[in-house]
Each structure stands twice: as structure tokens, then as C-alpha cells.
Scaffold this motif. Structure first.
Motif, mmCIF file in Angstrom:
data_model
loop_
_atom_site.group_PDB
_atom_site.id
_atom_site.type_symbol
_atom_site.label_atom_id
_atom_site.label_comp_id
_atom_site.label_asym_id
_atom_site.label_seq_id
_atom_site.Cartn_x
_atom_site.Cartn_y
_atom_site.Cartn_z
ATOM 1 N N ASP A 24 0.828 -1.206 0.000
ATOM 2 C CA ASP A 24 0.000 0.000 0.000
ATOM 3 C C ASP A 24 0.862 1.255 0.000
ATOM 4 O O ASP A 24 0.510 2.246 -0.639
ATOM 5 N N PHE A 66 -8.539 -1.497 3.138
ATOM 6 C CA PHE A 66 -8.401 -0.346 2.248
ATOM 7 C C PHE A 66 -8.641 0.982 2.966
ATOM 8 O O PHE A 66 -8.730 2.026 2.329
ATOM 9 N N TYR A 69 -6.387 4.002 2.256
ATOM 10 C CA TYR A 69 -6.715 4.770 1.049
ATOM 11 C C TYR A 69 -7.834 5.761 1.348
ATOM 12 O O TYR A 69 -7.779 6.916 0.941
#
Length: 93
Positions: A24, A66, A69
Motif C-alpha cells: 500500500d 483499504f 486509502y
């Protein structure tokens, strides 16, 4: 219209920790650099948590994977029913 940046992050067919799963941090750095030049752009990410039949009932990834993000203001799109929406966004970005 507004500039859109579209990113695909490969996850669904890989186990967490797989060497083919780009970290990531790589994407975070990339988006940070893009924001230096495109601060008002919209940022979108596509990925999947349950991409392969072998793990369809027990996905190896979850939506919370996630959250980094999301915390960076990136719109996260997971597990689309078909490929038309992601393709459309990726083609226009």
C-alpha cells in the motif's frame, strides 16, 4: 471537467503478504506525488476482496484493508458486479 486519477490495486486473487501484492505504501507515495501536481483531482481506486472461486466464501481481504486509502481521500471501489464501471473510469482517467 475535473481531472480524475484511477488506480487498480491487485488484491483479490492474492493472499495477504504475497510478493506480487504491491505494498500500500507504494500507492500512497504515488498518490502523494500526483497530488503535488494535481491537488484538485479526484482519486479513485478499484480492487477486490473476493476475486477467486477458491476463496469466494472466505475472502482473504476485507474492506477495512483499504482504510488507509480512504483516510487519504481516495474513493475506494470494491468487488464491482461487472467490469463496465471500472473500465469506464479507467478509460476516462
Amino acid at each position: 471537467g475535473a481531472v480524475a486519477v484511477a488506480v487498480h490495486v491487485r488484491r483479490g486473487d492474492l493472499k495477504p503478504g504475497d510478493y506480487r501484492a504491491t505494498p500500500d505504501e507504494y500507492y500512497f507515495h504515488l498518490v502523494d506525488r500526483l497530488r503535488d501536481h494535481l491537488p484538485s483531482a479526484e482519486y479513485h481506486l478499484w480492487s477486490s476482496t473476493k476475486n477467486i472461486e477458491a476463496f469466494i466464501d472466505k475472502p482473504l481481504w476485507k474492506s477495512s484493508d483499504f482504510d488507509g486509502y480512504r483516510a487519504r481521500g481516495i474513493h475506494v471501489h470494491l468487488d464491482d458486479d461487472d467490469l463496465i464501471d471500472p473500465w469506464e473510469h479507467l478509460a476516462r482517467a
